[in-house]
Design a protein around this motif. Sequence first.
Motif, PDB file in Angstrom:
ATOM      1  N   ASP A 122       0.712  10.682   6.867  1.00 29.78           N
ATOM      2  CA  ASP A 122      -0.073  10.168   5.742  1.00 29.78           C
ATOM      3  C   ASP A 122       0.439  10.714   4.414  1.00 29.78           C
ATOM      4  OD1 ASP A 122      -1.795   8.660   7.387  1.00 29.78           O
ATOM      5  OD2 ASP A 122      -2.974  10.445   7.834  1.00 29.78           O
ATOM      6  N   ALA A 123       0.785  12.000   4.384  1.00 31.79           N
ATOM      7  CA  ALA A 123       1.324  12.589   3.147  1.00 31.79           C
ATOM      8  C   ALA A 123       2.648  11.940   2.781  1.00 31.79           C
ATOM      9  CB  ALA A 123       1.496  14.097   3.311  1.00 31.79           C
ATOM     10  N   LEU A 124       3.486  11.671   3.771  1.00 33.84           N
ATOM     11  CA  LEU A 124       4.763  11.027   3.494  1.00 33.84           C
ATOM     12  C   LEU A 124       4.560   9.627   2.922  1.00 33.84           C
ATOM     13  CD1 LEU A 124       7.952  11.120   3.900  1.00 33.84           C
ATOM     14  CD2 LEU A 124       7.484   9.622   5.825  1.00 33.84           C
ATOM     15  N   LEU A 125       3.667   8.859   3.535  1.00 35.74           N
ATOM     16  CA  LEU A 125       3.441   7.487   3.063  1.00 35.74           C
ATOM     17  C   LEU A 125       2.878   7.474   1.648  1.00 35.74           C
ATOM     18  CD1 LEU A 125       2.025   5.843   6.321  1.00 35.74           C
ATOM     19  CD2 LEU A 125       4.354   5.724   5.421  1.00 35.74           C
ATOM     20  N   ARG A 126       1.983   8.412   1.341  1.00 32.45           N
ATOM     21  CA  ARG A 126       1.461   8.509  -0.029  1.00 32.45           C
ATOM     22  C   ARG A 126       2.577   8.847  -1.012  1.00 32.45           C
ATOM     23  NH1 ARG A 126      -2.795  11.342   2.572  1.00 32.45           N
ATOM     24  NH2 ARG A 126      -1.907  13.318   1.861  1.00 32.45           N
ATOM     25  N   SER A 127       3.442   9.768  -0.599  1.00 32.21           N
ATOM     26  CA  SER A 127       4.554  10.176  -1.458  1.00 32.21           C
ATOM     27  C   SER A 127       5.484   9.000  -1.741  1.00 32.21           C
ATOM     28  CB  SER A 127       5.330  11.314  -0.782  1.00 32.21           C
ATOM     29  OG  SER A 127       6.512  11.609  -1.485  1.00 32.21           O
ATOM     30  N   VAL A 128       5.811   8.245  -0.696  1.00 30.52           N
ATOM     31  CA  VAL A 128       6.717   7.102  -0.865  1.00 30.52           C
ATOM     32  C   VAL A 128       6.061   6.029  -1.735  1.00 30.52           C
ATOM     33  CG1 VAL A 128       7.923   5.241   0.346  1.00 30.52           C
ATOM     34  CG2 VAL A 128       7.959   7.572   1.271  1.00 30.52           C
ATOM     35  N   ALA A 129       4.762   5.800  -1.527  1.00 28.80           N
ATOM     36  CA  ALA A 129       4.050   4.830  -2.370  1.00 28.80           C
ATOM     37  C   ALA A 129       4.147   5.234  -3.835  1.00 28.80           C
ATOM     38  CB  ALA A 129       2.589   4.726  -1.934  1.00 28.80           C
ATOM     39  N   GLY A 130       4.065   6.528  -4.107  1.00 22.50           N
ATOM     40  CA  GLY A 130       4.154   7.006  -5.478  1.00 22.50           C
ATOM     41  C   GLY A 130       5.541   6.858  -6.085  1.00 22.50           C
ATOM     42  N   LEU A 131       6.561   6.739  -5.239  1.00 21.82           N
ATOM     43  CA  LEU A 131       7.937   6.617  -5.725  1.00 21.82           C
ATOM     44  C   LEU A 131       8.373   5.170  -5.888  1.00 21.82           C
ATOM     45  CD1 LEU A 131       9.492   9.442  -3.535  1.00 21.82           C
ATOM     46  CD2 LEU A 131       9.393   9.445  -6.027  1.00 21.82           C
ATOM     47  N   LEU A 132       7.613   4.236  -5.307  1.00 19.49           N
ATOM     48  CA  LEU A 132       7.961   2.822  -5.392  1.00 19.49           C
ATOM     49  C   LEU A 132       7.325   2.174  -6.624  1.00 19.49           C
ATOM     50  CD1 LEU A 132       7.559   1.707  -1.665  1.00 19.49           C
ATOM     51  CD2 LEU A 132       9.694   1.687  -2.975  1.00 19.49           C
ATOM     52  N   VAL A 133       8.045   1.238  -7.210  1.00 20.55           N
ATOM     53  CA  VAL A 133       7.468   0.445  -8.294  1.00 20.55           C
ATOM     54  C   VAL A 133       6.394  -0.472  -7.703  1.00 20.55           C
ATOM     55  CG1 VAL A 133       9.620   0.488  -9.605  1.00 20.55           C
ATOM     56  CG2 VAL A 133       9.171  -1.413  -8.033  1.00 20.55           C
ATOM     57  N   ALA A 134       5.497  -0.970  -8.541  1.00 19.28           N
ATOM     58  CA  ALA A 134       4.527  -1.959  -8.075  1.00 19.28           C
ATOM     59  C   ALA A 134       5.275  -3.159  -7.511  1.00 19.28           C
ATOM     60  CB  ALA A 134       3.623  -2.393  -9.222  1.00 19.28           C
ATOM     61  N   GLY A 135       4.905  -3.566  -6.312  1.00 21.63           N
ATOM     62  CA  GLY A 135       5.620  -4.646  -5.641  1.00 21.63           C
ATOM     63  C   GLY A 135       6.846  -4.189  -4.878  1.00 21.63           C
ATOM     64  N   GLY A 136       7.137  -2.881  -4.949  1.00 22.83           N
ATOM     65  CA  GLY A 136       8.277  -2.341  -4.205  1.00 22.83           C
ATOM     66  C   GLY A 136       8.063  -2.465  -2.698  1.00 22.83           C
ATOM     67  N   ARG A 137       9.157  -2.524  -1.964  1.00 25.09           N
ATOM     68  CA  ARG A 137       9.078  -2.787  -0.531  1.00 25.09           C
ATOM     69  C   ARG A 137       9.464  -1.563   0.296  1.00 25.09           C
ATOM     70  NH1 ARG A 137       6.910  -6.584   2.199  1.00 25.09           N
ATOM     71  NH2 ARG A 137       8.684  -7.625   3.140  1.00 25.09           N
ATOM     72  N   LEU A 138       8.768  -1.415   1.390  1.00 25.09           N
ATOM     73  CA  LEU A 138       9.040  -0.349   2.352  1.00 25.09           C
ATOM     74  C   LEU A 138       9.454  -0.985   3.668  1.00 25.09           C
ATOM     75  CD1 LEU A 138       8.865   2.645   3.303  1.00 25.09           C
ATOM     76  CD2 LEU A 138       6.467   2.200   3.862  1.00 25.09           C
ATOM     77  N   ALA A 139      10.506  -0.444   4.298  1.00 19.08           N
ATOM     78  CA  ALA A 139      10.960  -0.930   5.601  1.00 19.08           C
ATOM     79  C   ALA A 139      11.200   0.275   6.498  1.00 19.08           C
ATOM     80  CB  ALA A 139      12.237  -1.751   5.452  1.00 19.08           C
ATOM     81  N   VAL A 140      10.387   0.413   7.544  1.00 22.34           N
ATOM     82  CA  VAL A 140      10.433   1.573   8.428  1.00 22.34           C
ATOM     83  C   VAL A 140      10.702   1.112   9.858  1.00 22.34           C
ATOM     84  CG1 VAL A 140       9.094   3.453   9.446  1.00 22.34           C
ATOM     85  CG2 VAL A 140       8.840   2.923   7.017  1.00 22.34           C
ATOM     86  N   ALA A 141      11.786   1.600  10.432  1.00 24.15           N
ATOM     87  CA  ALA A 141      12.077   1.327  11.839  1.00 24.15           C
ATOM     88  C   ALA A 141      11.782   2.575  12.658  1.00 24.15           C
ATOM     89  CB  ALA A 141      13.539   0.923  12.017  1.00 24.15           C
ATOM     90  N   ASP A 142      11.012   2.400  13.730  1.00 25.29           N
ATOM     91  CA  ASP A 142      10.714   3.557  14.580  1.00 25.29           C
ATOM     92  C   ASP A 142      10.269   3.084  15.958  1.00 25.29           C
ATOM     93  OD1 ASP A 142      10.033   6.329  15.390  1.00 25.29           O
ATOM     94  OD2 ASP A 142      10.129   6.692  13.245  1.00 25.29           O
ATOM     95  N   LEU A 143       9.936   4.049  16.790  1.00 20.94           N
ATOM     96  CA  LEU A 143       9.591   3.786  18.185  1.00 20.94           C
ATOM     97  C   LEU A 143       8.190   3.210  18.323  1.00 20.94           C
ATOM     98  CD1 LEU A 143      10.773   7.140  19.794  1.00 20.94           C
ATOM     99  CD2 LEU A 143      11.639   4.873  20.447  1.00 20.94           C
ATOM    100  N   ASP A 144       8.077   2.218  19.170  1.00 27.15           N
ATOM    101  CA  ASP A 144       6.745   1.804  19.587  1.00 27.15           C
ATOM    102  C   ASP A 144       6.102   2.937  20.385  1.00 27.15           C
ATOM    103  OD1 ASP A 144       5.901  -0.875  18.778  1.00 27.15           O
ATOM    104  OD2 ASP A 144       7.743  -1.557  19.758  1.00 27.15           O
ATOM    105  N   ALA A 145       4.769   2.886  20.503  1.00 33.74           N
ATOM    106  CA  ALA A 145       4.015   3.950  21.165  1.00 33.74           C
ATOM    107  C   ALA A 145       4.613   4.288  22.534  1.00 33.74           C
ATOM    108  CB  ALA A 145       2.556   3.535  21.315  1.00 33.74           C
ATOM    109  N   ASP A 146       4.823   5.574  22.769  1.00 35.94           N
ATOM    110  CA  ASP A 146       5.405   6.110  24.007  1.00 35.94           C
ATOM    111  C   ASP A 146       4.456   7.189  24.510  1.00 35.94           C
ATOM    112  OD1 ASP A 146       7.148   7.123  25.992  1.00 35.94           O
ATOM    113  OD2 ASP A 146       8.184   8.412  24.537  1.00 35.94           O
ATOM    114  N   PRO A 147       3.279   6.772  25.023  1.00 33.89           N
ATOM    115  CA  PRO A 147       2.200   7.734  25.278  1.00 33.89           C
ATOM    116  C   PRO A 147       2.542   8.837  26.271  1.00 33.89           C
ATOM    117  CG  PRO A 147       1.675   5.569  26.198  1.00 33.89           C
ATOM    118  CD  PRO A 147       2.875   5.392  25.322  1.00 33.89           C
ATOM    119  N   ASP A 148       3.467   8.594  27.188  1.00 30.93           N
ATOM    120  CA  ASP A 148       3.804   9.665  28.131  1.00 30.93           C
ATOM    121  C   ASP A 148       4.960  10.534  27.649  1.00 30.93           C
ATOM    122  OD1 ASP A 148       5.755   7.785  28.429  1.00 30.93           O
ATOM    123  OD2 ASP A 148       5.573   7.563  30.612  1.00 30.93           O
TER     124      ASP A 148
END
Length: 206
Positions: A122-148
Motif C-alpha cells: 500500500d505504501a508503494l502504491l501511494r508513493s507511485v501515485a504521488g510520482l505520476l502525473v494526473a492521468g499517468g499510467r501504471l503497468a504492473v506484472a506479477d504472480l497470480d495468487a500462489d496460496p501454497d
Amino acid sequence: MDEHTRFDDEAATWDDDPGHEKRQVAVARAIERSVEHGSEMRALDIGGGTGRLSILLAPRVGSVLVTDPSAGMVQVARQRIEAAGLGDRLRAIRADLTSDRLDGRYDVAWSSMALHHVHDVDALLRSVAGLLVAGGRLAVADLDADPDGAFHAGKPDFDGHHGFDREDLATRLTRAGFTDIGFVDATTITKDDREFGLFLCTATKA
C-alpha cells in the motif's frame, strides 16, 4: 541472508537465465499492447533489477528512471544501459519507493515481478501515485495468487507475498488513488513442472 543481499549476489548473472529474458520480453510486449507510449513520455521502473524491461521498452518512451533497492542490481543496470547505448535517456538509481522520496513527475510507471517482494504494498502504491502525473499510467506484472507458496518453495529466505489476488490488488490500487483498473494474462512461468500465471495489471492515476 536477506533478499537484498541475495539480489546483490545474483545481479551479475541474473540476465543469463533464459527464463528471465523470456519473461521480460513477454511482459514488455504486454505493456506495449496495454499502455500508450510516446517519445516525450517520462517512465519510472519500479524494482527494475538489471534494467532489462526498461531497455526493451526504451524505444517507446523519451526517458526512464530505473529504481531498485539492491545496489548490486543497480550497478548491473548501469552497465547494461551503457552497453545498450542508452545512457542519454535511461539512468538507474538505488531507491526503495516505499520510503525514499524522489523528485520529478512521470507519465508512466512499470514493474515486472517486483511487487511480491515489497512488504508494504500500500505504501508503494501511494508513493507511485504521488510520482505520476494526473492521468499517468501504471503497468504492473506479477504472480497470480500462489496460496501454497510453491513458486518460492526453494527460497527459504523469501519473506514477500505469494502472488496476488486480482480483486484484492484492484482494491489496494483504488485506495491508493488509481482508477480504470484492468488485468490481462501476460505470460506463464514453468517451475518444477508447475505452471504459474503472470498478470499485467494496468491502472490510471485519478
